[in-house]
Design a protein around this motif. Structure first.
Motif, PDB file in Angstrom:
ATOM      1  N   GLU A  70       0.782  -1.121   0.030  1.00  0.00           N
ATOM      2  CA  GLU A  70       0.024   0.037  -0.095  1.00  0.00           C
ATOM      3  C   GLU A  70       0.865   1.333   0.152  1.00  0.00           C
ATOM      4  O   GLU A  70       0.592   2.526  -0.838  1.00  0.00           O
ATOM      5  N   ARG A  71       1.876   1.173   0.660  1.00  0.00           N
ATOM      6  CA  ARG A  71       2.853   2.432   0.768  1.00  0.00           C
ATOM      7  C   ARG A  71       3.594   2.628  -0.696  1.00  0.00           C
ATOM      8  O   ARG A  71       3.498   3.853  -1.044  1.00  0.00           O
ATOM      9  N   VAL A  72       3.933   1.295  -1.397  1.00  0.00           N
ATOM     10  CA  VAL A  72       4.320   1.626  -2.714  1.00  0.00           C
ATOM     11  C   VAL A  72       3.409   2.236  -3.652  1.00  0.00           C
ATOM     12  O   VAL A  72       3.426   3.204  -4.485  1.00  0.00           O
ATOM     13  N   ARG A  73       2.083   1.620  -3.626  1.00  0.00           N
ATOM     14  CA  ARG A  73       0.927   2.327  -4.460  1.00  0.00           C
ATOM     15  C   ARG A  73       0.856   3.922  -4.153  1.00  0.00           C
ATOM     16  O   ARG A  73       0.633   4.531  -5.100  1.00  0.00           O
ATOM     17  N   SER A  74       0.984   4.047  -2.926  1.00  0.00           N
ATOM     18  CA  SER A  74       0.530   5.467  -2.592  1.00  0.00           C
ATOM     19  C   SER A  74       1.966   6.370  -2.953  1.00  0.00           C
ATOM     20  O   SER A  74       1.603   7.611  -3.733  1.00  0.00           O
ATOM     21  N   ALA A  75       2.924   6.162  -2.755  1.00  0.00           N
ATOM     22  CA  ALA A  75       4.361   6.650  -3.485  1.00  0.00           C
ATOM     23  C   ALA A  75       4.103   6.667  -5.165  1.00  0.00           C
ATOM     24  O   ALA A  75       4.536   7.714  -5.439  1.00  0.00           O
ATOM     25  N   LEU A  76       3.902   5.791  -5.759  1.00  0.00           N
ATOM     26  CA  LEU A  76       3.665   6.027  -7.075  1.00  0.00           C
ATOM     27  C   LEU A  76       2.628   6.858  -7.362  1.00  0.00           C
ATOM     28  O   LEU A  76       2.949   7.750  -8.308  1.00  0.00           O
ATOM     29  N   ALA A  77       1.715   6.983  -6.778  1.00  0.00           N
ATOM     30  CA  ALA A  77       0.465   7.885  -7.056  1.00  0.00           C
ATOM     31  C   ALA A  77       0.856   9.126  -7.095  1.00  0.00           C
ATOM     32  O   ALA A  77       0.429  10.341  -7.601  1.00  0.00           O
ATOM     33  N   ASP A  78       1.725   9.353  -6.019  1.00  0.00           N
ATOM     34  CA  ASP A  78       2.153  10.803  -5.549  1.00  0.00           C
ATOM     35  C   ASP A  78       3.416  11.356  -6.377  1.00  0.00           C
ATOM     36  O   ASP A  78       3.815  12.280  -6.263  1.00  0.00           O
ATOM     37  N   GLY A  79       3.940  10.242  -7.163  1.00  0.00           N
ATOM     38  CA  GLY A  79       5.157  10.579  -7.758  1.00  0.00           C
ATOM     39  C   GLY A  79       6.329  10.941  -6.935  1.00  0.00           C
ATOM     40  O   GLY A  79       7.333  11.562  -7.396  1.00  0.00           O
ATOM     41  N   LEU A  80       6.333  10.063  -5.879  1.00  0.00           N
ATOM     42  CA  LEU A  80       7.538  10.262  -4.736  1.00  0.00           C
ATOM     43  C   LEU A  80       8.912   9.483  -5.070  1.00  0.00           C
ATOM     44  O   LEU A  80       9.692   9.677  -4.412  1.00  0.00           O
ATOM     45  N   LEU A  81       8.808   8.565  -6.288  1.00  0.00           N
ATOM     46  CA  LEU A  81       9.884   7.666  -6.249  1.00  0.00           C
ATOM     47  C   LEU A  81      10.680   8.076  -7.169  1.00  0.00           C
ATOM     48  O   LEU A  81      10.214   8.675  -8.251  1.00  0.00           O
ATOM     49  N   SER A  82      12.228   8.044  -7.019  1.00  0.00           N
ATOM     50  CA  SER A  82      13.117   8.188  -8.302  1.00  0.00           C
ATOM     51  C   SER A  82      13.683   7.010  -8.993  1.00  0.00           C
ATOM     52  O   SER A  82      13.146   5.826  -8.536  1.00  0.00           O
ATOM     53  N   GLU A  83      13.938   7.303 -10.379  1.00  0.00           N
ATOM     54  CA  GLU A  83      14.214   6.232 -11.082  1.00  0.00           C
ATOM     55  C   GLU A  83      15.575   5.525 -10.659  1.00  0.00           C
ATOM     56  O   GLU A  83      16.570   6.249 -10.264  1.00  0.00           O
ATOM     57  N   ALA A  84      15.437   4.274 -10.706  1.00  0.00           N
ATOM     58  CA  ALA A  84      16.606   3.213 -10.273  1.00  0.00           C
ATOM     59  C   ALA A  84      17.964   3.517 -11.234  1.00  0.00           C
ATOM     60  O   ALA A  84      17.660   3.644 -12.503  1.00  0.00           O
ATOM     61  N   GLY A  85      18.779   3.590 -10.810  1.00  0.00           N
ATOM     62  CA  GLY A  85      20.284   3.455 -11.610  1.00  0.00           C
ATOM     63  C   GLY A  85      20.167   2.017 -12.248  1.00  0.00           C
ATOM     64  O   GLY A  85      19.369   1.457 -12.114  1.00  0.00           O
ATOM     65  N   PRO A  86      21.377   1.914 -13.038  1.00  0.00           N
ATOM     66  CA  PRO A  86      21.380   0.878 -14.074  1.00  0.00           C
ATOM     67  C   PRO A  86      21.469  -0.398 -13.174  1.00  0.00           C
ATOM     68  O   PRO A  86      22.120  -0.404 -12.028  1.00  0.00           O
ATOM     69  N   TYR A  87      21.189  -1.559 -13.636  1.00  0.00           N
ATOM     70  CA  TYR A  87      21.269  -2.990 -12.927  1.00  0.00           C
ATOM     71  C   TYR A  87      21.610  -4.110 -13.968  1.00  0.00           C
ATOM     72  O   TYR A  87      21.047  -3.754 -15.018  1.00  0.00           O
ATOM     73  N   GLU A  88      22.055  -4.935 -13.370  1.00  0.00           N
ATOM     74  CA  GLU A  88      22.247  -5.915 -14.485  1.00  0.00           C
ATOM     75  C   GLU A  88      21.535  -7.246 -14.355  1.00  0.00           C
ATOM     76  O   GLU A  88      21.592  -8.373 -15.036  1.00  0.00           O
ATOM     77  N   ARG A  89      21.030  -7.410 -12.929  1.00  0.00           N
ATOM     78  CA  ARG A  89      20.369  -8.584 -12.460  1.00  0.00           C
ATOM     79  C   ARG A  89      19.149  -8.462 -11.801  1.00  0.00           C
ATOM     80  O   ARG A  89      19.010  -7.460 -10.983  1.00  0.00           O
ATOM     81  N   VAL A  90      17.801  -9.106 -11.973  1.00  0.00           N
ATOM     82  CA  VAL A  90      16.762  -9.105 -11.319  1.00  0.00           C
ATOM     83  C   VAL A  90      16.794 -10.259 -10.290  1.00  0.00           C
ATOM     84  O   VAL A  90      17.019 -11.414 -10.906  1.00  0.00           O
ATOM     85  N   GLY A  91      16.715 -10.060  -9.050  1.00  0.00           N
ATOM     86  CA  GLY A  91      16.769 -11.062  -8.077  1.00  0.00           C
ATOM     87  C   GLY A  91      15.549 -11.776  -7.877  1.00  0.00           C
ATOM     88  O   GLY A  91      14.526 -11.644  -8.395  1.00  0.00           O
ATOM     89  N   ALA A  92      15.563 -12.703  -6.757  1.00  0.00           N
ATOM     90  CA  ALA A  92      14.365 -13.382  -6.475  1.00  0.00           C
ATOM     91  C   ALA A  92      13.203 -12.352  -5.941  1.00  0.00           C
ATOM     92  O   ALA A  92      13.620 -11.253  -5.318  1.00  0.00           O
ATOM     93  N   PRO A  93      11.750 -12.494  -6.169  1.00  0.00           N
ATOM     94  CA  PRO A  93      11.120 -11.424  -5.857  1.00  0.00           C
ATOM     95  C   PRO A  93      10.894 -11.082  -4.565  1.00  0.00           C
ATOM     96  O   PRO A  93      10.442 -10.151  -4.117  1.00  0.00           O
ATOM     97  N   VAL A  94      11.164 -12.251  -3.471  1.00  0.00           N
ATOM     98  CA  VAL A  94      11.069 -11.869  -2.145  1.00  0.00           C
ATOM     99  C   VAL A  94      12.084 -12.288  -1.561  1.00  0.00           C
ATOM    100  O   VAL A  94      12.811 -13.351  -1.798  1.00  0.00           O
ATOM    101  N   ALA A  95      12.838 -11.630  -0.593  1.00  0.00           N
ATOM    102  CA  ALA A  95      13.797 -11.844   0.183  1.00  0.00           C
ATOM    103  C   ALA A  95      13.441 -12.751   1.432  1.00  0.00           C
ATOM    104  O   ALA A  95      12.578 -12.510   2.153  1.00  0.00           O
ATOM    105  N   ARG A  96      14.493 -13.709   1.744  1.00  0.00           N
ATOM    106  CA  ARG A  96      14.326 -14.563   2.800  1.00  0.00           C
ATOM    107  C   ARG A  96      12.825 -15.064   3.158  1.00  0.00           C
ATOM    108  O   ARG A  96      12.270 -14.600   4.146  1.00  0.00           O
ATOM    109  N   PRO A  97      12.350 -15.792   2.283  1.00  0.00           N
ATOM    110  CA  PRO A  97      11.029 -16.227   2.433  1.00  0.00           C
ATOM    111  C   PRO A  97      10.956 -17.239   3.601  1.00  0.00           C
ATOM    112  O   PRO A  97      11.954 -18.152   3.808  1.00  0.00           O
ATOM    113  N   GLY A  98       9.786 -17.089   4.329  1.00  0.00           N
ATOM    114  CA  GLY A  98       9.714 -18.035   5.519  1.00  0.00           C
ATOM    115  C   GLY A  98       9.506 -19.497   5.097  1.00  0.00           C
ATOM    116  O   GLY A  98      10.131 -20.436   5.981  1.00  0.00           O
ATOM    117  N   LYS A  99       8.897 -19.708   3.928  1.00  0.00           N
ATOM    118  CA  LYS A  99       8.588 -21.215   3.667  1.00  0.00           C
ATOM    119  C   LYS A  99       8.122 -20.984   2.195  1.00  0.00           C
ATOM    120  O   LYS A  99       7.618 -20.141   1.886  1.00  0.00           O
TER     121      LYS A  99
END
Length: 164
Positions: free
Chosen positions: A44-73
């Motif tokens: 919800e915080r991300v949705r709100s920040a997107l709607a309000d234009g509060l996020l800056s563009e990410a710099g370059p990256y070469e790899r997309v990692g796993a979608p969730v860090a340290r899943p419980g199971k």
């Protein structure tokens, strides 16, 4: 909205792909996309920040990692449709076949999937992965189940069928 973790293994940073396709930094909102983020209203915080234009563009990256860090199971359902049971030569089970995967088996979309050395047949599959945003126990309706879903991802798995 597509949540992402980008960067080298173990040093991923949280980002989001906005509706225009740009990748934006989430480091002002969270240190990572993990259980605490999902359970604590992070989506919800991300949705709100997107709607309000509060996020800056990410710099370059070469790899997309796993979608969730340290899943419980990671809970998996096997032979979950009749054609799959048929193609494996197994009878359709009367109830879902539930099994677990180790959390460290979750990798990014282009990361190497390790196959055991003595594997003689490996089964590759692509699955729908459902990401839960909070604990779900003894839910009594589809609506209650829908309320705990934080998002969806493509899951690919490979498992050893036989060994030499």
């Amino acid at each position: 909205m597509k949540l992402m973790r980008v960067g080298p293994p173990g040093r991923e940073r949280p980002c989001v792909m906005g509706p225009d396709g740009r990748v934006l930094e989430l480091s002002s909102l969270t240190t990572d996309i993990d259980g605490a983020f999902l359970e604590g209203g992070g989506v919800e915080r991300v949705r709100s920040a997107l709607a309000d234009g509060l996020l800056s563009e990410a710099g370059p990256y070469e790899r997309v990692g796993a979608p969730v860090a340290r899943p419980g199971k990671i809970v998996c359902i096997g032979l979950n449709y009749s054609d799959h049971a048929e193609e494996t030569g197994a009878p359709s089970p009367p109830e879902p076949v539930v099994f677990m995967k180790a959390p460290n088996t979750l990798v990014g979309p282009d990361d190497e999937v390790l196959v055991p050395r003595r594997s003689v047949k490996t089964d590759y599959e692509v699955e729908l992965a459902v990401v839960l945003g909070r604990t779900a126990r003894y839910l009594s309706s589809p609506e209650q189940a829908a309320d705990v879903i934080a998002g969806y991802a493509i899951g690919r798995q490979c498992q050893r069928i036989g060994q030499a």
